[in-house]
Design a protein around this motif. Sequence first.
Motif, PDB file in Angstrom:
ATOM      1  N   LEU A  11       5.894  -0.246 -13.831  1.00 27.63           N
ATOM      2  CA  LEU A  11       4.503   0.209 -13.767  1.00 27.63           C
ATOM      3  C   LEU A  11       3.794   0.159 -15.125  1.00 27.63           C
ATOM      4  O   LEU A  11       2.674   0.645 -15.264  1.00 27.63           O
ATOM      5  CB  LEU A  11       4.448   1.637 -13.224  1.00 27.63           C
ATOM      6  N   SER A  12       4.465  -0.442 -16.111  1.00 24.67           N
ATOM      7  CA  SER A  12       3.922  -0.342 -17.474  1.00 24.67           C
ATOM      8  C   SER A  12       2.517  -0.944 -17.605  1.00 24.67           C
ATOM      9  O   SER A  12       1.678  -0.412 -18.320  1.00 24.67           O
ATOM     10  CB  SER A  12       4.875  -0.966 -18.486  1.00 24.67           C
ATOM     11  N   LYS A  13       2.273  -2.045 -16.889  1.00 23.75           N
ATOM     12  CA  LYS A  13       0.934  -2.656 -16.991  1.00 23.75           C
ATOM     13  C   LYS A  13      -0.145  -1.718 -16.461  1.00 23.75           C
ATOM     14  O   LYS A  13      -1.208  -1.576 -17.057  1.00 23.75           O
ATOM     15  CB  LYS A  13       0.886  -3.953 -16.172  1.00 23.75           C
ATOM     16  N   THR A  14       0.134  -1.110 -15.325  1.00 24.40           N
ATOM     17  CA  THR A  14      -0.846  -0.173 -14.762  1.00 24.40           C
ATOM     18  C   THR A  14      -1.010   1.019 -15.692  1.00 24.40           C
ATOM     19  O   THR A  14      -2.121   1.474 -15.953  1.00 24.40           O
ATOM     20  CB  THR A  14      -0.389   0.327 -13.368  1.00 24.40           C
ATOM     21  N   ARG A  15       0.121   1.490 -16.211  1.00 27.06           N
ATOM     22  CA  ARG A  15       0.063   2.675 -17.078  1.00 27.06           C
ATOM     23  C   ARG A  15      -0.739   2.400 -18.343  1.00 27.06           C
ATOM     24  O   ARG A  15      -1.520   3.239 -18.791  1.00 27.06           O
ATOM     25  CB  ARG A  15       1.487   3.133 -17.417  1.00 27.06           C
ATOM     26  N   ASP A  16      -0.537   1.216 -18.931  1.00 27.05           N
ATOM     27  CA  ASP A  16      -1.269   0.875 -20.154  1.00 27.05           C
ATOM     28  C   ASP A  16      -2.772   1.002 -19.933  1.00 27.05           C
ATOM     29  O   ASP A  16      -3.483   1.560 -20.761  1.00 27.05           O
ATOM     30  CB  ASP A  16      -0.936  -0.549 -20.606  1.00 27.05           C
ATOM     31  N   ASN A  17      -3.239   0.473 -18.802  1.00 32.28           N
ATOM     32  CA  ASN A  17      -4.676   0.551 -18.518  1.00 32.28           C
ATOM     33  C   ASN A  17      -5.113   1.971 -18.199  1.00 32.28           C
ATOM     34  O   ASN A  17      -6.196   2.397 -18.549  1.00 32.28           O
ATOM     35  CB  ASN A  17      -5.027  -0.320 -17.313  1.00 32.28           C
ATOM     36  N   LEU A  18      -4.248   2.657 -17.490  1.00 35.29           N
ATOM     37  CA  LEU A  18      -4.660   3.944 -16.936  1.00 35.29           C
ATOM     38  C   LEU A  18      -4.627   5.074 -17.958  1.00 35.29           C
ATOM     39  O   LEU A  18      -5.582   5.824 -18.084  1.00 35.29           O
ATOM     40  CB  LEU A  18      -3.751   4.287 -15.744  1.00 35.29           C
ATOM     41  N   VAL A  19      -3.554   5.210 -18.680  1.00 36.80           N
ATOM     42  CA  VAL A  19      -3.479   6.381 -19.561  1.00 36.80           C
ATOM     43  C   VAL A  19      -3.620   6.084 -21.044  1.00 36.80           C
ATOM     44  O   VAL A  19      -4.169   6.878 -21.780  1.00 36.80           O
ATOM     45  CB  VAL A  19      -2.195   7.218 -19.335  1.00 36.80           C
ATOM     46  N   ALA A  42      -7.455   0.233 -11.808  1.00 36.46           N
ATOM     47  CA  ALA A  42      -6.090   0.264 -11.259  1.00 36.46           C
ATOM     48  C   ALA A  42      -6.094   0.150  -9.738  1.00 36.46           C
ATOM     49  O   ALA A  42      -5.050   0.263  -9.102  1.00 36.46           O
ATOM     50  CB  ALA A  42      -5.378   1.542 -11.692  1.00 36.46           C
ATOM     51  N   ASP A  43      -7.266  -0.086  -9.144  1.00 36.74           N
ATOM     52  CA  ASP A  43      -7.409  -0.261  -7.690  1.00 36.74           C
ATOM     53  C   ASP A  43      -7.170   1.017  -6.871  1.00 36.74           C
ATOM     54  O   ASP A  43      -6.765   0.943  -5.717  1.00 36.74           O
ATOM     55  CB  ASP A  43      -6.511  -1.390  -7.169  1.00 36.74           C
ATOM     56  N   GLY A 234      -3.584  -6.258  -4.596  1.00 37.35           N
ATOM     57  CA  GLY A 234      -4.515  -5.136  -4.739  1.00 37.35           C
ATOM     58  C   GLY A 234      -5.291  -4.843  -3.470  1.00 37.35           C
ATOM     59  O   GLY A 234      -4.736  -4.807  -2.377  1.00 37.35           O
ATOM     60  N   GLN A 235      -6.600  -4.656  -3.637  1.00 37.73           N
ATOM     61  CA  GLN A 235      -7.451  -4.246  -2.506  1.00 37.73           C
ATOM     62  C   GLN A 235      -7.500  -5.279  -1.376  1.00 37.73           C
ATOM     63  O   GLN A 235      -7.766  -4.930  -0.238  1.00 37.73           O
ATOM     64  CB  GLN A 235      -8.879  -3.967  -2.995  1.00 37.73           C
ATOM     65  N   ASN A 236      -7.255  -6.577  -1.693  1.00 31.28           N
ATOM     66  CA  ASN A 236      -7.230  -7.576  -0.619  1.00 31.28           C
ATOM     67  C   ASN A 236      -6.114  -7.284   0.367  1.00 31.28           C
ATOM     68  O   ASN A 236      -6.237  -7.520   1.567  1.00 31.28           O
ATOM     69  CB  ASN A 236      -6.994  -8.987  -1.172  1.00 31.28           C
ATOM     70  N   GLY A 237      -5.025  -6.794  -0.169  1.00 24.93           N
ATOM     71  CA  GLY A 237      -3.883  -6.453   0.666  1.00 24.93           C
ATOM     72  C   GLY A 237      -4.259  -5.389   1.677  1.00 24.93           C
ATOM     73  O   GLY A 237      -3.750  -5.357   2.795  1.00 24.93           O
ATOM     74  N   LEU A 238      -5.175  -4.560   1.281  1.00 25.06           N
ATOM     75  CA  LEU A 238      -5.610  -3.472   2.149  1.00 25.06           C
ATOM     76  C   LEU A 238      -6.317  -4.011   3.395  1.00 25.06           C
ATOM     77  O   LEU A 238      -6.145  -3.495   4.504  1.00 25.06           O
ATOM     78  CB  LEU A 238      -6.556  -2.572   1.357  1.00 25.06           C
ATOM     79  N   GLU A 239      -7.096  -5.065   3.193  1.00 27.79           N
ATOM     80  CA  GLU A 239      -7.782  -5.689   4.339  1.00 27.79           C
ATOM     81  C   GLU A 239      -6.761  -6.265   5.315  1.00 27.79           C
ATOM     82  O   GLU A 239      -6.891  -6.107   6.527  1.00 27.79           O
ATOM     83  CB  GLU A 239      -8.750  -6.783   3.859  1.00 27.79           C
ATOM     84  N   ALA A 262      -1.160  -4.724 -12.674  1.00 26.83           N
ATOM     85  CA  ALA A 262      -1.898  -3.649 -13.335  1.00 26.83           C
ATOM     86  C   ALA A 262      -2.636  -2.833 -12.271  1.00 26.83           C
ATOM     87  O   ALA A 262      -3.439  -1.962 -12.582  1.00 26.83           O
ATOM     88  CB  ALA A 262      -2.877  -4.227 -14.334  1.00 26.83           C
ATOM     89  N   LYS A 263      -2.351  -3.159 -10.989  1.00 29.76           N
ATOM     90  CA  LYS A 263      -3.089  -2.543  -9.883  1.00 29.76           C
ATOM     91  C   LYS A 263      -2.204  -1.613  -9.067  1.00 29.76           C
ATOM     92  O   LYS A 263      -2.296  -1.550  -7.838  1.00 29.76           O
ATOM     93  CB  LYS A 263      -3.653  -3.629  -8.977  1.00 29.76           C
ATOM     94  N   GLY A 264      -1.318  -0.926  -9.760  1.00 33.09           N
ATOM     95  CA  GLY A 264      -0.379  -0.031  -9.077  1.00 33.09           C
ATOM     96  C   GLY A 264      -1.074   1.097  -8.339  1.00 33.09           C
ATOM     97  O   GLY A 264      -0.484   1.733  -7.474  1.00 33.09           O
ATOM     98  N   GLY A 265      -2.355   1.313  -8.640  1.00 36.64           N
ATOM     99  CA  GLY A 265      -3.111   2.376  -7.989  1.00 36.64           C
ATOM    100  C   GLY A 265      -3.443   2.064  -6.539  1.00 36.64           C
ATOM    101  O   GLY A 265      -3.909   2.929  -5.797  1.00 36.64           O
ATOM    102  N   VAL A 266      -3.181   0.820  -6.119  1.00 37.02           N
ATOM    103  CA  VAL A 266      -3.543   0.411  -4.759  1.00 37.02           C
ATOM    104  C   VAL A 266      -2.785   1.218  -3.698  1.00 37.02           C
ATOM    105  O   VAL A 266      -3.183   1.265  -2.536  1.00 37.02           O
ATOM    106  CB  VAL A 266      -3.331  -1.116  -4.568  1.00 37.02           C
ATOM    107  N   LEU A 267      -1.737   1.883  -4.097  1.00 38.99           N
ATOM    108  CA  LEU A 267      -1.012   2.726  -3.135  1.00 38.99           C
ATOM    109  C   LEU A 267      -1.916   3.832  -2.601  1.00 38.99           C
ATOM    110  O   LEU A 267      -1.766   4.265  -1.460  1.00 38.99           O
ATOM    111  CB  LEU A 267       0.230   3.350  -3.787  1.00 38.99           C
ATOM    112  N   VAL A 268      -2.847   4.275  -3.429  1.00 37.31           N
ATOM    113  CA  VAL A 268      -3.724   5.372  -3.008  1.00 37.31           C
ATOM    114  C   VAL A 268      -4.612   4.986  -1.820  1.00 37.31           C
ATOM    115  O   VAL A 268      -4.571   5.651  -0.784  1.00 37.31           O
ATOM    116  CB  VAL A 268      -4.560   5.901  -4.198  1.00 37.31           C
ATOM    117  N   PRO A 269      -5.403   3.892  -1.925  1.00 38.64           N
ATOM    118  CA  PRO A 269      -6.202   3.538  -0.732  1.00 38.64           C
ATOM    119  C   PRO A 269      -5.357   3.166   0.485  1.00 38.64           C
ATOM    120  O   PRO A 269      -5.816   3.336   1.615  1.00 38.64           O
ATOM    121  CB  PRO A 269      -7.061   2.360  -1.202  1.00 38.64           C
TER     122      PRO A 269
END
Length: 304
Positions: A11-19, A42-43, A234-239, A262-269
């Motif tokens: 998750l390091s790429k997502t973390r770098d952007n996020l925190v 982070a999506d 990311g969000q495309n996967g959600l569709e 870097a889009k590890g946040g996609v788990l939330v949606p």
Amino acid sequence: MSWLERLKEGLSKTRDNLVKAIPWSEKPEAVLEELEFALIAADVGVEATQEVLEEVRQSGKKDLREALKQALTVQLEPDRFRAKIRKAGFNPNAKKATVEPAGKVILMVGVNGVGKTTTIAKLGQYYQGKGKSVMFCAGDTFRAAGGAQLGLWGERLGIPVIQGPEGSDPAALAFDAASARKARGIDLLLVDTAGRLHTKHNLMEELAKVKRSIAKADPGEPGEVWLVLDAVTGQNGLEQAKKFHQTVGLTGVIVTKLDGTAKGGVLVPIVRELGVPIKFIGVGEKAEDLQPFDAGEFVEALLG
Ligand code: GDP
């Protein structure tokens, strides 16, 4: 390396952007503004981002990172847990979603390339390790390579694989596999399916038919329908996920390739919009890189 270390590394790429990008020592307003950008990047999704910010704002906590951790963890629990968690003043560890399958057959769906075949193999190994007898059905009869790949995994793991000739009817094959599982008294059948995208409509009809034919062979099954999603999309996967959900009724989602995004946040949606729990997550190609999902652990790894 422990699972948590692998997850953190993944998750390091997502973390770098996020925190890392957030000026935590600044005034709360400045932090919240940066946080908003970071969550969107982070999506995490617009709605969830607003909710998270509101919760962080209202928490009254001096430690904004801690408040963020709590707000994000709540977002990752399926709906039925959310109100309860809030009421209880929050306790993520007590709310682990179970990975114990609800039935004897798991129908696995997802588009080509997301890691579905490898994930089925990893799941086979996981449940074998829990003392279950396992069987595979190489239901992607459209793609000869898919069947062959699962066949190899089966040989390696000592798991029987029900296979049909290329181009054969996947619903008929799934019927045979579900019947064979019952006859042999095997604990768990994992059914692979096709994931070709270019004839999307037919694919969805085909999946619904596969599901019905499993139920014909073994009423009440499949107890689970799990979608494999690639985090990189990311969000495309959600569709995609919504379409699968409409057609076959998902009971769980597995998110792979969290190590490359870097889009590890996609788990939330995924959790919010589908209301479907995340069962497993993958952070690499090795068998031990797929593990049951735990919201508290995930957020811990995400925020470092
Ligand atoms: P399918 O077409 O969906 O059946 O996909 P495959 O199972 O053939 O996997 C496609 C590629 O993704 C393979 O090279 C896998 O090793 C790889 N893969 C699967 N899961 C993960 C993961 O969690 N992380 C990474 N980096 N690669 C993965």
